[in-house]
Design a protein around this motif. Structure first.
Motif, PDB file in Angstrom:
ATOM      1  N   ALA A  15       0.830  -1.214   0.000  1.00  0.00           N
ATOM      2  CA  ALA A  15       0.000   0.000   0.000  1.00  0.00           C
ATOM      3  C   ALA A  15       0.864   1.264   0.000  1.00  0.00           C
ATOM      4  CB  ALA A  15      -0.919  -0.011   1.215  1.00  0.00           C
ATOM      5  N   ALA A  16       2.057   1.188   0.595  1.00  0.00           N
ATOM      6  CA  ALA A  16       2.858   2.410   0.784  1.00  0.00           C
ATOM      7  C   ALA A  16       3.858   2.664  -0.335  1.00  0.00           C
ATOM      8  CB  ALA A  16       3.610   2.335   2.119  1.00  0.00           C
ATOM      9  N   GLY A 239       1.800   8.998  19.595  1.00  0.00           N
ATOM     10  CA  GLY A 239       0.541   9.573  20.069  1.00  0.00           C
ATOM     11  C   GLY A 239      -0.371   9.922  18.899  1.00  0.00           C
ATOM     12  N   MET A 240       0.232  10.375  17.798  1.00  0.00           N
ATOM     13  CA  MET A 240      -0.549  10.709  16.601  1.00  0.00           C
ATOM     14  C   MET A 240      -1.230   9.457  16.037  1.00  0.00           C
ATOM     15  SD  MET A 240       2.051  13.164  14.521  1.00  0.00           S
ATOM     16  CE  MET A 240       2.525  14.752  15.151  1.00  0.00           C
ATOM     17  N   VAL A 241      -0.471   8.361  15.946  1.00  0.00           N
ATOM     18  CA  VAL A 241      -1.035   7.115  15.397  1.00  0.00           C
ATOM     19  C   VAL A 241      -2.161   6.624  16.307  1.00  0.00           C
ATOM     20  CG1 VAL A 241      -0.510   4.723  14.757  1.00  0.00           C
ATOM     21  CG2 VAL A 241       1.199   6.502  14.370  1.00  0.00           C
ATOM     22  N   ASP A 242      -1.923   6.644  17.610  1.00  0.00           N
ATOM     23  CA  ASP A 242      -2.946   6.172  18.555  1.00  0.00           C
ATOM     24  C   ASP A 242      -4.189   7.056  18.469  1.00  0.00           C
ATOM     25  OD1 ASP A 242      -1.044   4.333  19.258  1.00  0.00           O
ATOM     26  OD2 ASP A 242      -0.467   5.335  21.125  1.00  0.00           O
ATOM     27  N   HIS A 243      -3.981   8.348  18.296  1.00  0.00           N
ATOM     28  CA  HIS A 243      -5.126   9.269  18.174  1.00  0.00           C
ATOM     29  C   HIS A 243      -5.927   8.968  16.902  1.00  0.00           C
ATOM     30  CE1 HIS A 243      -7.450  12.951  18.457  1.00  0.00           C
ATOM     31  NE2 HIS A 243      -7.128  13.221  17.197  1.00  0.00           N
ATOM     32  N   THR A 256       4.166  17.287  10.874  1.00  0.00           N
ATOM     33  CA  THR A 256       5.397  16.674  11.351  1.00  0.00           C
ATOM     34  C   THR A 256       6.202  16.252  10.131  1.00  0.00           C
ATOM     35  OG1 THR A 256       6.244  15.052  12.945  1.00  0.00           O
ATOM     36  CG2 THR A 256       4.403  14.322  11.588  1.00  0.00           C
ATOM     37  N   GLU A 257       7.246  15.471  10.337  1.00  0.00           N
ATOM     38  CA  GLU A 257       8.068  15.022   9.202  1.00  0.00           C
ATOM     39  C   GLU A 257       7.178  14.272   8.209  1.00  0.00           C
ATOM     40  OE1 GLU A 257      11.584  13.221   7.171  1.00  0.00           O
ATOM     41  OE2 GLU A 257       9.618  12.396   7.648  1.00  0.00           O
ATOM     42  N   CYS A 258       7.417  14.460   6.901  1.00  0.00           N
ATOM     43  CA  CYS A 258       6.351  14.026   5.994  1.00  0.00           C
ATOM     44  C   CYS A 258       6.345  12.533   5.648  1.00  0.00           C
ATOM     45  CB  CYS A 258       6.282  14.893   4.755  1.00  0.00           C
ATOM     46  SG  CYS A 258       7.648  14.724   3.657  1.00  0.00           S
ATOM     47  N   SER A 259       7.426  11.790   5.931  1.00  0.00           N
ATOM     48  CA  SER A 259       7.350  10.341   5.690  1.00  0.00           C
ATOM     49  C   SER A 259       6.323   9.682   6.597  1.00  0.00           C
ATOM     50  CB  SER A 259       8.703   9.676   5.946  1.00  0.00           C
ATOM     51  OG  SER A 259       9.657  10.209   5.092  1.00  0.00           O
ATOM     52  N   MET A 260       6.078  10.316   7.709  1.00  0.00           N
ATOM     53  CA  MET A 260       5.120   9.775   8.687  1.00  0.00           C
ATOM     54  C   MET A 260       3.749   9.550   8.039  1.00  0.00           C
ATOM     55  SD  MET A 260       4.678   9.873  12.324  1.00  0.00           S
ATOM     56  CE  MET A 260       3.129   9.394  13.059  1.00  0.00           C
ATOM     57  N   SER A 261       3.288  10.516   7.233  1.00  0.00           N
ATOM     58  CA  SER A 261       1.976  10.340   6.580  1.00  0.00           C
ATOM     59  C   SER A 261       2.007   9.158   5.630  1.00  0.00           C
ATOM     60  CB  SER A 261       1.583  11.592   5.787  1.00  0.00           C
ATOM     61  OG  SER A 261       1.452  12.684   6.649  1.00  0.00           O
ATOM     62  N   ASP A 262       3.121   9.016   4.867  1.00  0.00           N
ATOM     63  CA  ASP A 262       3.222   7.887   3.936  1.00  0.00           C
ATOM     64  C   ASP A 262       3.127   6.569   4.710  1.00  0.00           C
ATOM     65  OD1 ASP A 262       3.691   9.772   1.988  1.00  0.00           O
ATOM     66  OD2 ASP A 262       5.873   9.595   2.098  1.00  0.00           O
ATOM     67  N   ASN A 263       3.796   6.503   5.856  1.00  0.00           N
ATOM     68  CA  ASN A 263       3.807   5.260   6.639  1.00  0.00           C
ATOM     69  C   ASN A 263       2.442   4.946   7.229  1.00  0.00           C
ATOM     70  OD1 ASN A 263       6.519   4.821   6.124  1.00  0.00           O
ATOM     71  ND2 ASN A 263       7.184   5.969   7.920  1.00  0.00           N
ATOM     72  N   VAL A 264       1.817   5.946   7.839  1.00  0.00           N
ATOM     73  CA  VAL A 264       0.563   5.625   8.534  1.00  0.00           C
ATOM     74  C   VAL A 264      -0.622   5.529   7.570  1.00  0.00           C
ATOM     75  CG1 VAL A 264       1.313   6.529  10.769  1.00  0.00           C
ATOM     76  CG2 VAL A 264      -0.002   7.982   9.269  1.00  0.00           C
ATOM     77  N   ALA A 265      -0.500   6.136   6.384  1.00  0.00           N
ATOM     78  CA  ALA A 265      -1.597   6.019   5.404  1.00  0.00           C
ATOM     79  C   ALA A 265      -1.840   4.549   5.053  1.00  0.00           C
ATOM     80  CB  ALA A 265      -1.274   6.828   4.153  1.00  0.00           C
ATOM     81  N   ALA A 266      -0.789   3.742   5.049  1.00  0.00           N
ATOM     82  CA  ALA A 266      -0.950   2.318   4.722  1.00  0.00           C
ATOM     83  C   ALA A 266      -1.721   1.584   5.819  1.00  0.00           C
ATOM     84  CB  ALA A 266       0.427   1.680   4.537  1.00  0.00           C
ATOM     85  N   GLU A 267      -1.665   2.134   7.030  1.00  0.00           N
ATOM     86  CA  GLU A 267      -2.363   1.503   8.163  1.00  0.00           C
ATOM     87  C   GLU A 267      -3.820   1.955   8.232  1.00  0.00           C
ATOM     88  OE1 GLU A 267      -0.005   2.027  11.686  1.00  0.00           O
ATOM     89  OE2 GLU A 267      -1.620   1.362  13.010  1.00  0.00           O
ATOM     90  N   PHE A 268      -4.097   3.155   7.690  1.00  0.00           N
ATOM     91  CA  PHE A 268      -5.453   3.722   7.776  1.00  0.00           C
ATOM     92  C   PHE A 268      -5.942   4.075   6.373  1.00  0.00           C
ATOM     93  CE2 PHE A 268      -3.366   4.837  11.823  1.00  0.00           C
ATOM     94  CZ  PHE A 268      -4.259   4.269  12.716  1.00  0.00           C
ATOM     95  N   PRO A 269      -6.294   3.061   5.561  1.00  0.00           N
ATOM     96  CA  PRO A 269      -6.660   3.340   4.173  1.00  0.00           C
ATOM     97  C   PRO A 269      -7.933   4.179   4.044  1.00  0.00           C
ATOM     98  CG  PRO A 269      -6.914   0.993   4.706  1.00  0.00           C
ATOM     99  CD  PRO A 269      -6.275   1.634   5.888  1.00  0.00           C
ATOM    100  N   ASP A 270      -8.748   4.221   5.103  1.00  0.00           N
ATOM    101  CA  ASP A 270     -10.006   4.989   5.050  1.00  0.00           C
ATOM    102  C   ASP A 270      -9.793   6.477   5.356  1.00  0.00           C
ATOM    103  OD1 ASP A 270      -9.202   3.854   7.507  1.00  0.00           O
ATOM    104  OD2 ASP A 270     -11.162   4.274   8.424  1.00  0.00           O
ATOM    105  N   ILE A 271      -8.600   6.872   5.790  1.00  0.00           N
ATOM    106  CA  ILE A 271      -8.354   8.288   6.118  1.00  0.00           C
ATOM    107  C   ILE A 271      -7.626   8.952   4.950  1.00  0.00           C
ATOM    108  CG2 ILE A 271      -7.144   9.872   7.690  1.00  0.00           C
ATOM    109  CD1 ILE A 271      -7.475   7.823   9.921  1.00  0.00           C
ATOM    110  N   ARG A 272      -8.091  10.158   4.572  1.00  0.00           N
ATOM    111  CA  ARG A 272      -7.370  10.918   3.534  1.00  0.00           C
ATOM    112  C   ARG A 272      -6.334  11.825   4.205  1.00  0.00           C
ATOM    113  NH1 ARG A 272     -11.172  14.354   1.097  1.00  0.00           N
ATOM    114  NH2 ARG A 272     -12.643  13.531   2.620  1.00  0.00           N
ATOM    115  N   PHE A 273      -5.114  11.793   3.693  1.00  0.00           N
ATOM    116  CA  PHE A 273      -4.045  12.588   4.285  1.00  0.00           C
ATOM    117  C   PHE A 273      -3.686  13.757   3.375  1.00  0.00           C
ATOM    118  CE2 PHE A 273      -3.740   8.628   6.517  1.00  0.00           C
ATOM    119  CZ  PHE A 273      -3.318   8.979   7.775  1.00  0.00           C
ATOM    120  N   THR A 274      -3.706  14.964   3.957  1.00  0.00           N
ATOM    121  CA  THR A 274      -3.201  16.151   3.268  1.00  0.00           C
ATOM    122  C   THR A 274      -1.767  16.285   3.744  1.00  0.00           C
ATOM    123  OG1 THR A 274      -5.370  17.077   3.487  1.00  0.00           O
ATOM    124  CG2 THR A 274      -3.633  18.624   2.952  1.00  0.00           C
ATOM    125  N   ARG A 275      -0.808  16.454   2.808  1.00  0.00           N
ATOM    126  CA  ARG A 275       0.584  16.282   3.233  1.00  0.00           C
ATOM    127  C   ARG A 275       1.460  17.510   3.033  1.00  0.00           C
ATOM    128  NH1 ARG A 275       1.350   9.937   1.588  1.00  0.00           N
ATOM    129  NH2 ARG A 275      -0.850   9.494   1.803  1.00  0.00           N
TER     130      ARG A 275
END
Ligand code: 13P
Ligand code: SF4
Length: 325
Positions: A15-16, A239-243, A256-275
């Motif tokens: 996914a990532a 804390g962000m992931v848990d939230h 925050t650092e932008c790789s973080m969105s790429d990483n967590v987007a794969a865990e939360f496919p239903d959330i749209r990330f603005t980066r």
């Protein structure tokens, strides 16, 4: 903060990371997997690592506190820190019998570079009897001069655990300001900042919100106060992931650092990330190639001066005893 089943890890990697990139990386990923078995090694990866490292080679991922806790309990022969120097030093301090490798020894941090052990001694002379809390984003030498460490996940709790009316809090002035707003304890701050998070601004977030109605803004406490004032939630990277797992907002900006969105987007496919994208140049120094080289040649080992090991470990262990905030 996790050690995932292999099939889930494969799904998230798919996914990532685009297929062509995955195919090109496959020989290196296989080489690293074989070296890890051969060396009885684990790879601990910070949440800011590139997706191929985060999903492709990490045995454990998390924020600074989770990586420290995991390093402390690790029984592996070799710990490879896919992160920056203070994280690898922390692993070595907490588990000195292990061989700890940092694939790029020059992976530093602007916060750690902002203060020296001599600066801490001078602060103590200026404020006699005032306890010192140092953020883990510091050198082992600075930790050795400190009473206790903290991370962004437990800074308030650590400050309040001391029972003192006044505390020296270093080196991040923005994290310090954020803690100061939540406590009656007087904080003496240092003038350090994260070169990545200090680039965000409140005006930038207001612009984002106006372009994305309903946007949920989550910010790291290393950001300046005008950024945190615009945020719906402030927390450590874990804390962000848990939230996200709890709140499941439809559209999110992780400030925050932008790789973080790429990483967590794969865990939360239903959330749209603005980066909005600020990369940490230090985190980017870790690559699949230098992870392979470190494991193959057991190189870039963390070795710390004997004199700092015991006092720095004590400051970290006091933090672990207090735990997450
Ligand atoms: P976390 O402990 O929240 O992962 O933060 C580490 C860091 O370096 C943030 O820039
Ligand atoms: Fe240091 Fe900032 Fe990079 Fe984190 S993002 S490692 S605080 S420079």
């Amino acid at each position: 903060m996790s050690a995932l089943a292999a099939d889930v890890q494969q799904e998230r990697l798919a996914a990532a990371v685009p297929e062509l990139e995955r195919l090109a990386a496959r020989p290196l990923l296989e080489e690293i997997a074989a070296l890890k078995r051969q060396r009885n090694a684990v790879v601990l990866a910070h949440n800011y690592q590139a997706p191929l490292i985060y999903h492709g080679v990490a045995d454990f991922t998390g924020d600074s506190l989770a990586l420290a806790q995991q390093a402390a309990r690790s029984e592996a022969g070799v710990i490879v820190m896919a992160g920056v120097a203070f994280m690898a030093e922390t692993a070595k301090l907490l588990n000195p019998q292990r061989t700890v490798l940092l694939p790029a020894l020059e992976a530093g941090c602007s916060l750690a570079a902002s203060i020296t052990a001599a600066d801490v001694r001078a602060l103590r002379r200026r404020h006699p009897g005032t306890p010192v809390v140092s953020y883990v984003n510091t050198s082992a030498g600075v930790k050795a001069e400190s009473d206790i460490c903290c991370t962004s996940a437990n800074a308030l709790r650590i400050v309040e655990s001391l029972g003192a009316p006044r505390v020296i809090f270093l080196p991040d002035r923005y994290l310090g300001h954020h803690v100061q707003q939540q406590t009656g304890i007087e904080l003496v701050l240092w003038d350090g900042a994260c070169e990545v998070h200090q680039r965000f601004s409140g005006a930038q977030l207001r612009g984002l919100r106006s372009g994305h109605p309903g946007l949920h803004i989550i910010a790291h406490p290393e950001c300046p106060p005008d950024v945190l004032a615009e945020a719906d939630f402030v927390g450590s990277t874990q804390g962000m992931v848990d939230h996200l797992a709890r709140a499941r907002p439809a559209q999110v900006a992780l400030i925050t650092e932008c790789s973080m969105s790429d990483n967590v987007a794969a865990e939360f496919p239903d959330i749209r990330f603005t980066r909005p994208c600020n990369l940490c140049p230090h985190m980017r120094r870790i690559t699949l190639e230098n992870i392979r080289d470190a494991l193959r040649d057991i190189r870039h080992e963390i070795v710390l001066p004997q004199a700092v090991m015991a006092p720095a470990r004590q400051a970290l262990e006091r933090m672990l005893a207090v735990g997450r905030g």
